[in-house]
Design a protein around this motif. Sequence first.
Motif, short mmCIF file in Angstrom:
data_model
loop_
_atom_site.label_atom_id
_atom_site.label_comp_id
_atom_site.label_asym_id
_atom_site.label_seq_id
_atom_site.Cartn_x
_atom_site.Cartn_y
_atom_site.Cartn_z
N GLN A 169 21.76 -78.09 30.58
CA GLN A 169 21.02 -79.26 31.04
C GLN A 169 20.16 -78.93 32.25
OE1 GLN A 169 24.12 -82.11 31.84
NE2 GLN A 169 24.57 -82.46 29.68
N LYS A 170 19.25 -79.83 32.55
CA LYS A 170 18.36 -79.62 33.69
C LYS A 170 19.00 -80.16 34.96
CE LYS A 170 13.64 -80.41 35.33
NZ LYS A 170 12.33 -81.05 35.05
N TRP A 171 19.13 -79.27 35.93
CA TRP A 171 19.70 -79.63 37.23
C TRP A 171 18.78 -80.64 37.93
CZ3 TRP A 171 17.88 -78.07 42.29
CH2 TRP A 171 18.80 -78.23 43.33
N GLY A 172 19.34 -81.74 38.41
CA GLY A 172 18.57 -82.74 39.14
C GLY A 172 17.88 -83.77 38.28
N ALA A 173 17.92 -83.62 36.96
CA ALA A 173 17.27 -84.60 36.07
C ALA A 173 18.06 -85.90 36.09
CB ALA A 173 17.19 -84.05 34.66
N LYS A 174 17.37 -87.01 36.31
CA LYS A 174 18.04 -88.28 36.54
C LYS A 174 18.95 -88.71 35.40
CE LYS A 174 14.07 -91.12 35.03
NZ LYS A 174 13.22 -89.96 34.62
N GLU A 175 18.62 -88.30 34.17
CA GLU A 175 19.44 -88.72 33.03
C GLU A 175 20.83 -88.06 33.04
OE1 GLU A 175 16.51 -85.52 31.48
OE2 GLU A 175 16.48 -87.25 32.85
N ASN A 176 21.03 -87.05 33.88
CA ASN A 176 22.32 -86.37 33.94
C ASN A 176 23.22 -86.90 35.05
OD1 ASN A 176 21.58 -84.65 31.83
ND2 ASN A 176 20.60 -83.21 33.24
N TYR A 177 22.78 -87.96 35.74
CA TYR A 177 23.54 -88.49 36.87
C TYR A 177 23.61 -90.01 36.81
CZ TYR A 177 22.53 -83.75 38.33
OH TYR A 177 22.42 -82.39 38.36
N ASP A 178 24.61 -90.56 37.50
CA ASP A 178 24.75 -92.01 37.58
C ASP A 178 23.97 -92.58 38.76
OD1 ASP A 178 26.77 -92.29 35.43
OD2 ASP A 178 27.95 -91.03 36.79
N MET A 179 23.71 -91.73 39.76
CA MET A 179 22.99 -92.17 40.95
C MET A 179 22.23 -91.00 41.57
SD MET A 179 24.53 -93.86 44.47
CE MET A 179 25.20 -95.29 43.61
N CYS A 180 20.94 -91.17 41.80
CA CYS A 180 20.13 -90.18 42.51
C CYS A 180 19.62 -90.82 43.79
CB CYS A 180 18.96 -89.72 41.64
SG CYS A 180 19.45 -88.87 40.13
N ILE A 181 19.79 -90.13 44.91
CA ILE A 181 19.45 -90.71 46.21
C ILE A 181 18.56 -89.77 47.00
CG2 ILE A 181 20.37 -91.59 48.40
CD1 ILE A 181 22.99 -92.14 46.95
N ASN A 182 17.48 -90.32 47.53
CA ASN A 182 16.62 -89.60 48.46
C ASN A 182 17.21 -89.76 49.85
OD1 ASN A 182 14.63 -88.64 50.17
ND2 ASN A 182 12.94 -89.56 49.04
N THR A 183 17.80 -88.71 50.38
CA THR A 183 18.49 -88.81 51.67
C THR A 183 17.53 -88.83 52.86
OG1 THR A 183 18.80 -86.40 51.78
CG2 THR A 183 20.56 -87.70 50.76
N SER A 184 16.21 -88.73 52.60
CA SER A 184 15.23 -88.80 53.68
C SER A 184 15.08 -90.22 54.20
CB SER A 184 13.85 -88.34 53.18
OG SER A 184 13.92 -87.12 52.51
N THR A 185 15.53 -91.19 53.41
CA THR A 185 15.20 -92.58 53.70
C THR A 185 16.19 -93.31 54.59
OG1 THR A 185 16.31 -93.30 51.67
CG2 THR A 185 13.97 -92.77 51.51
N ALA A 186 17.36 -92.73 54.83
CA ALA A 186 18.36 -93.41 55.65
C ALA A 186 19.32 -92.38 56.25
CB ALA A 186 19.15 -94.41 54.81
N ASP A 187 20.06 -92.79 57.29
CA ASP A 187 20.99 -91.83 57.88
C ASP A 187 22.23 -91.69 56.99
OD1 ASP A 187 22.97 -93.81 58.54
OD2 ASP A 187 21.91 -94.26 60.40
N GLU A 188 23.01 -90.67 57.26
CA GLU A 188 24.13 -90.32 56.40
C GLU A 188 25.14 -91.46 56.27
OE1 GLU A 188 25.88 -86.75 57.84
OE2 GLU A 188 24.17 -85.49 57.29
N ASP A 189 25.46 -92.14 57.37
CA ASP A 189 26.47 -93.20 57.33
C ASP A 189 26.02 -94.36 56.45
OD1 ASP A 189 28.18 -91.78 58.97
OD2 ASP A 189 27.42 -92.70 60.81
N LYS A 190 24.74 -94.72 56.51
CA LYS A 190 24.23 -95.80 55.66
C LYS A 190 24.29 -95.41 54.19
CE LYS A 190 21.10 -98.02 58.98
NZ LYS A 190 19.68 -98.36 59.28
#
Length: 200
Positions: A169-190
């Motif tokens: 499968q393709k690593w990082g392809a959205k269809e292979n995951y339940d949730m994809c998150i861009n961590t640039s948009t918020a701090d780790e705790d949020k």
Amino acid sequence: MGKIITVGREFGSGGREIGRKLAEKLRFAYYDHEIVVEIAKRTDLATEYIQSVEEKRPFPLMNITTGHSFWASSNPVMDQQLEVLKTESVIIKEVAEKSDCVIVGRCADYVLRDKDPFRIFLYAELEYKMKRCRERGNDPKEMSDRELQKHMMQIDKKRAEYYAFLSGQKWGAKENYDMCINTSTADEDKIVNSIAELYL
């Protein structure tokens, strides 16, 4: 079998830290480098060697179907690399049976596909990842922007090849995951709090 969360991540996106904080918040067991240590105990191989196998497609000329089935070979180098992969898969399945857990990397989402894990993939904008790498590592501080970008791309390329080798499968392809998150948009705790709220 307990609840299972797997975390795939781009280099520099904060996957290790977010995975650990999520495990602490949910009171789950956390596995990352601990798996490497356990492989070393069972195989008598150095942790550095095990990590080198994990960081690349195990053998340059190995057919991808070998990754799925772990066929036997007559090549000593290939045999040793396959032994690492087989042992890693066994350990991942064992820890998943023990208790609720968060497992970072190591294709755990695919290895545990029959156990219905909650599969997360973390990514981030390049500038964020570079800034984060420079803040947290000594080597990146000495690199030029171009050198650091190349270093990051090489690591992610190896992760993608390793994932493709094992899963097809393709690593990082959205269809292979339940949730994809861009961590640039918020701090780790949020991010951790948001994942925990959605997961629970």
